[in-house]
Design a protein around this motif. Sequence first.
Motif, PDB file in Angstrom:
ATOM      1  N   SER A  49     -16.710  -3.139  12.614  1.00 12.37           N
ATOM      2  CA  SER A  49     -17.321  -3.440  11.309  1.00 12.37           C
ATOM      3  C   SER A  49     -16.388  -3.073  10.163  1.00 12.37           C
ATOM      4  N   LEU A  50     -15.329  -2.332  10.455  1.00 16.05           N
ATOM      5  CA  LEU A  50     -14.369  -1.933   9.430  1.00 16.05           C
ATOM      6  C   LEU A  50     -13.304  -3.017   9.279  1.00 16.05           C
ATOM      7  N   SER A  51     -13.047  -3.434   8.049  1.00 20.43           N
ATOM      8  CA  SER A  51     -12.077  -4.499   7.805  1.00 20.43           C
ATOM      9  C   SER A  51     -10.703  -3.931   7.495  1.00 20.43           C
ATOM     10  N   TRP A  52      -9.754  -4.210   8.384  1.00 23.77           N
ATOM     11  CA  TRP A  52      -8.385  -3.710   8.187  1.00 23.77           C
ATOM     12  C   TRP A  52      -7.610  -4.558   7.179  1.00 23.77           C
ATOM     13  N   LEU A  53      -8.238  -5.634   6.675  1.00 24.03           N
ATOM     14  CA  LEU A  53      -7.620  -6.432   5.620  1.00 24.03           C
ATOM     15  C   LEU A  53      -7.758  -5.752   4.261  1.00 24.03           C
ATOM     16  N   ASN A  54      -8.721  -4.838   4.154  1.00 24.12           N
ATOM     17  CA  ASN A  54      -8.883  -4.002   2.948  1.00 24.12           C
ATOM     18  C   ASN A  54      -9.046  -4.823   1.664  1.00 24.12           C
ATOM     19  N   VAL A 112      -8.362   1.285   5.691  1.00 24.37           N
ATOM     20  CA  VAL A 112      -8.649   1.016   7.101  1.00 24.37           C
ATOM     21  C   VAL A 112      -7.425   0.363   7.727  1.00 24.37           C
ATOM     22  N   ASP A 113      -7.013   0.861   8.891  1.00 24.30           N
ATOM     23  CA  ASP A 113      -5.925   0.197   9.594  1.00 24.30           C
ATOM     24  C   ASP A 113      -6.456  -0.468  10.862  1.00 24.30           C
ATOM     25  N   PHE A 114      -5.569  -1.127  11.582  1.00 23.66           N
ATOM     26  CA  PHE A 114      -5.994  -1.883  12.755  1.00 23.66           C
ATOM     27  C   PHE A 114      -6.550  -0.958  13.835  1.00 23.66           C
ATOM     28  N   ASP A 115      -6.000   0.245  13.935  1.00 24.49           N
ATOM     29  CA  ASP A 115      -6.551   1.240  14.855  1.00 24.49           C
ATOM     30  C   ASP A 115      -8.018   1.515  14.548  1.00 24.49           C
ATOM     31  N   ASP A 116      -8.319   1.700  13.263  1.00 25.57           N
ATOM     32  CA  ASP A 116      -9.701   1.961  12.856  1.00 25.57           C
ATOM     33  C   ASP A 116     -10.603   0.789  13.228  1.00 25.57           C
TER      34      ASP A 116
END
Length: 232
Positions: A215-220, A205-209
Amino acid sequence: QGCHHGSILGTAAFWHLLHFASPSMDMSADTNTSTNTPPKTYAFHASAYAKAVMHSCKHSSEPVLGLFIGNHSGKVLKITDAFPLFHTHFLEPMLKVSCMLIEEHCRSTPGLEIVGIYYAAATRSTVHDMKPVKAIADKVAKNFQHATVWTIDAAKLAELQFAMRGMCFAREEWKQVPADAVSLGEEGLKQTSQVISDMKYLEIVDFDDHLTDASLSWLNHDLFKGHPLADK
């Protein structure tokens, strides 16, 4: 398995990003706290390398941009994590926001800071051209004097080779990082190749996502849960 890139992001778009990046990265002065000794070794944590490559592969028809964090001690620059940022039309204020969040994350672990950027260019003829991101890289170098830029060449993945070429900021100019100065174990290369073969890159997941779905964490944090890369 390899993956390939399509179009290239224009330089103008990166200049627009710079305008908004400045406040978050305190571009008014050199605030870096690293030592003056240039690194002799650039040591990648396998998970940081894998995240950057996976980001590139997930969005293989678009240029991608992300940040590396790590620390510099003596002759070694450790690159410990990657934060995937963009793959679409860049929302200019969002670079500022993402940099602020990453800097806050770094403050929670003493010694960590933004040490460089990675990006995937468009065509093979420009895969190692840092010109599109040089302006951003120069700004990063004002905060971290040994800043790095890593261009991704996904074609090397199938050959189990290190799929990046680095440029380091030294004595007020950008110089190529010698291939033998990069440290990433063979096991890390194999594990990265495996997650690409397994198409696990679709999960990154990136910051765009995150902007599209909060709800998507771009910190992965859980990207490699249960996988050997979680410990790398």
